[in-house]
Write a protein that holds these residues in place. Structure first.
Motif, PDB file in Angstrom:
ATOM      1  N   PRO A   1      42.510  38.564  42.975  1.00  0.00           N
ATOM      2  CA  PRO A   1      42.602  37.992  41.624  1.00  0.00           C
ATOM      3  C   PRO A   1      43.595  37.078  41.267  1.00  0.00           C
ATOM      4  N   VAL A   2      45.031  37.479  41.720  1.00  0.00           N
ATOM      5  CA  VAL A   2      46.127  36.689  41.419  1.00  0.00           C
ATOM      6  C   VAL A   2      46.198  35.505  42.287  1.00  0.00           C
ATOM      7  N   ASP A   3      45.819  35.431  43.463  1.00  0.00           N
ATOM      8  CA  ASP A   3      45.529  34.591  44.126  1.00  0.00           C
ATOM      9  C   ASP A   3      44.823  33.401  43.565  1.00  0.00           C
ATOM     10  N   LYS A   4      43.565  33.772  42.668  1.00  0.00           N
ATOM     11  CA  LYS A   4      42.841  32.836  42.083  1.00  0.00           C
ATOM     12  C   LYS A   4      43.159  32.571  40.763  1.00  0.00           C
ATOM     13  N   LEU A   5      44.494  32.866  40.330  1.00  0.00           N
ATOM     14  CA  LEU A   5      45.192  32.287  39.253  1.00  0.00           C
ATOM     15  C   LEU A   5      45.454  30.604  39.522  1.00  0.00           C
TER      16      LEU A   5
ATOM     17  N   ALA B   1      40.116  28.726  31.264  1.00  0.00           N
ATOM     18  CA  ALA B   1      41.397  28.817  32.135  1.00  0.00           C
ATOM     19  C   ALA B   1      42.115  29.939  31.457  1.00  0.00           C
ATOM     20  N   ILE B   2      42.179  30.181  30.337  1.00  0.00           N
ATOM     21  CA  ILE B   2      42.680  31.366  29.498  1.00  0.00           C
ATOM     22  C   ILE B   2      41.831  32.702  29.954  1.00  0.00           C
ATOM     23  N   LEU B   3      40.720  32.609  30.003  1.00  0.00           N
ATOM     24  CA  LEU B   3      39.688  33.777  30.471  1.00  0.00           C
ATOM     25  C   LEU B   3      40.196  34.168  31.887  1.00  0.00           C
ATOM     26  N   ILE B   4      40.352  33.130  32.689  1.00  0.00           N
ATOM     27  CA  ILE B   4      40.632  33.466  34.072  1.00  0.00           C
ATOM     28  C   ILE B   4      42.016  34.431  34.099  1.00  0.00           C
ATOM     29  N   MET B   5      43.037  33.650  33.243  1.00  0.00           N
ATOM     30  CA  MET B   5      44.277  34.431  33.062  1.00  0.00           C
ATOM     31  C   MET B   5      44.223  35.589  32.474  1.00  0.00           C
ATOM     32  N   VAL B   6      43.467  35.797  31.511  1.00  0.00           N
ATOM     33  CA  VAL B   6      43.529  37.175  30.965  1.00  0.00           C
ATOM     34  C   VAL B   6      42.595  38.071  31.996  1.00  0.00           C
ATOM     35  N   GLY B   7      41.477  37.533  32.486  1.00  0.00           N
ATOM     36  CA  GLY B   7      40.891  38.675  33.470  1.00  0.00           C
ATOM     37  C   GLY B   7      41.818  39.156  34.476  1.00  0.00           C
ATOM     38  N   THR B   8      42.434  38.249  35.068  1.00  0.00           N
ATOM     39  CA  THR B   8      43.380  38.493  36.429  1.00  0.00           C
ATOM     40  C   THR B   8      44.509  39.573  35.668  1.00  0.00           C
ATOM     41  N   PHE B   9      45.046  39.514  34.418  1.00  0.00           N
ATOM     42  CA  PHE B   9      45.741  40.366  34.147  1.00  0.00           C
ATOM     43  C   PHE B   9      45.284  41.664  33.853  1.00  0.00           C
ATOM     44  N   VAL B  10      44.061  41.729  33.375  1.00  0.00           N
ATOM     45  CA  VAL B  10      42.979  43.163  33.120  1.00  0.00           C
ATOM     46  C   VAL B  10      42.890  43.656  34.365  1.00  0.00           C
ATOM     47  N   LEU B  11      42.658  42.775  35.660  1.00  0.00           N
ATOM     48  CA  LEU B  11      42.352  43.351  36.626  1.00  0.00           C
ATOM     49  C   LEU B  11      43.543  44.018  37.608  1.00  0.00           C
ATOM     50  N   ILE B  12      44.949  43.586  37.310  1.00  0.00           N
ATOM     51  CA  ILE B  12      46.007  43.997  38.111  1.00  0.00           C
ATOM     52  C   ILE B  12      46.856  44.983  37.256  1.00  0.00           C
ATOM     53  N   SER B  13      46.336  45.129  36.025  1.00  0.00           N
ATOM     54  CA  SER B  13      47.088  46.384  35.316  1.00  0.00           C
ATOM     55  C   SER B  13      46.479  47.561  35.406  1.00  0.00           C
TER      56      SER B  13
ATOM     57  N   VAL C   1      43.277  28.604  39.971  1.00  0.00           N
ATOM     58  CA  VAL C   1      42.240  27.869  39.341  1.00  0.00           C
ATOM     59  C   VAL C   1      42.907  27.486  38.012  1.00  0.00           C
ATOM     60  N   ALA C   2      43.229  28.364  37.313  1.00  0.00           N
ATOM     61  CA  ALA C   2      44.082  28.065  36.008  1.00  0.00           C
ATOM     62  C   ALA C   2      45.141  27.110  36.110  1.00  0.00           C
ATOM     63  N   LEU C   3      46.041  27.536  37.268  1.00  0.00           N
ATOM     64  CA  LEU C   3      47.172  26.604  37.269  1.00  0.00           C
ATOM     65  C   LEU C   3      46.631  25.209  37.721  1.00  0.00           C
ATOM     66  N   THR C   4      45.676  25.100  38.464  1.00  0.00           N
ATOM     67  CA  THR C   4      45.206  23.737  39.069  1.00  0.00           C
ATOM     68  C   THR C   4      44.812  22.923  37.931  1.00  0.00           C
ATOM     69  N   ILE C   5      43.966  23.577  36.707  1.00  0.00           N
ATOM     70  CA  ILE C   5      43.596  22.990  35.854  1.00  0.00           C
ATOM     71  C   ILE C   5      44.741  22.427  34.899  1.00  0.00           C
ATOM     72  N   ILE C   6      45.827  23.210  34.573  1.00  0.00           N
ATOM     73  CA  ILE C   6      46.885  22.787  33.959  1.00  0.00           C
ATOM     74  C   ILE C   6      47.717  21.612  34.732  1.00  0.00           C
ATOM     75  N   LEU C   7      47.852  21.816  35.895  1.00  0.00           N
ATOM     76  CA  LEU C   7      48.412  20.737  36.779  1.00  0.00           C
ATOM     77  C   LEU C   7      47.492  19.484  36.869  1.00  0.00           C
ATOM     78  N   SER C   8      46.215  19.659  36.813  1.00  0.00           N
ATOM     79  CA  SER C   8      45.532  18.473  36.792  1.00  0.00           C
ATOM     80  C   SER C   8      45.609  17.709  35.827  1.00  0.00           C
ATOM     81  N   VAL C   9      45.776  18.281  34.454  1.00  0.00           N
ATOM     82  CA  VAL C   9      46.204  17.538  33.307  1.00  0.00           C
ATOM     83  C   VAL C   9      47.548  16.809  33.178  1.00  0.00           C
ATOM     84  N   ILE C  10      48.586  17.620  33.706  1.00  0.00           N
ATOM     85  CA  ILE C  10      49.814  16.943  33.705  1.00  0.00           C
ATOM     86  C   ILE C  10      50.037  15.813  34.810  1.00  0.00           C
TER      87      ILE C  10
END
Length: 137
Positions: free
Chosen positions: A96-100, A125-137, A102-111
Motif C-alpha cells: 500500500p505504501v508503494d501504491k502511494l 488521491a486523498i482517499l488513496i493517501m488516507v487509505g494507505t495510512f489506515v492500512l499501515i497504522s 498513484v497519488a504522487l503521480t497525480i500531484i506530479l502530473s499537475v505540476i
C-alpha cells in the motif's frame, strides 16, 4: 480498452509483491532485484523482437531517449527500495505504501505535465493517501 490493461497491470503488480516477498526471503534484496531485472529484460526484448518492433529504435529522438533513460533509472531505484522494504516489512504494509505512487503521480502530473486536477481526481488521491495510512497504522 485501456482499463483492461490497467486491471491486468494491477493484478500482476499484486503478484509481484507476493512472489517478491517469497523470493526475497533469505536472499540479499539487491541480488533479488537484479535477478528480477534480468527476467524483465529478456521478456521485454523478446516481445520487441517477436513483434518486429526493434526497427523503430532508430526513430527515437534524443529527447525520448533521455526521458526513457530517466524513467528506467527511476524504476530501478524504485525496485531497489521496494525489494529492501519487502525484505524487512510486511507485504500487506509495503504494497500500500508503494501504491502511494498513484497519488504522487497525480500531484506530479499537475505540476510537470500541466494536467487538470479535477475535484474527483483530488478526492480520489486523498482517499488513496488516507487509505494507505489506515492500512499501515
Amino acid at each position: 480498452m485501456w482499463w483492461i490493461y490497467a486491471l491486468l497491470s494491477a493484478f500482476f503488480a499484486s503478484l509481484t509483491a507476493i512472489f517478491g516477498k517469497i523470493g526475497v526471503a533469505n536472499v540479499n534484496s539487491d541480488l533479488a532485484m537484479a535477478i528480477r531485472t534480468i527476467v524483465i529484460v529478456v521478456v521485454a526484448w523478446g516481445i520487441v523482437m517477436a513483434r518486429g518492433e526493434f526497427k523503430g529504435i532508430h526513430e527515437l529522438s534524443k529527447h525520448s531517449l533521455l526521458f526513457l533513460f530517466l524513467s528506467g533509472l527511476a524504476t530501478g531505484l524504485s525496485w531497489i527500495f521496494y525489494y529492501k522494504a519487502l525484505q524487512i516489512g510486511k507485504v500487506s504494509q509495503v504494497a500500500p505504501v508503494d501504491k502511494l505512487s498513484v497519488a504522487l503521480t497525480i500531484i506530479l502530473s499537475v505540476i510537470f505535465l500541466k494536467e487538470v486536477l479535477t475535484l474527483k481526481t483530488a478526492i480520489g488521491a486523498i482517499l488513496i493517501m488516507v487509505g494507505t495510512f489506515v492500512l499501515i497504522s
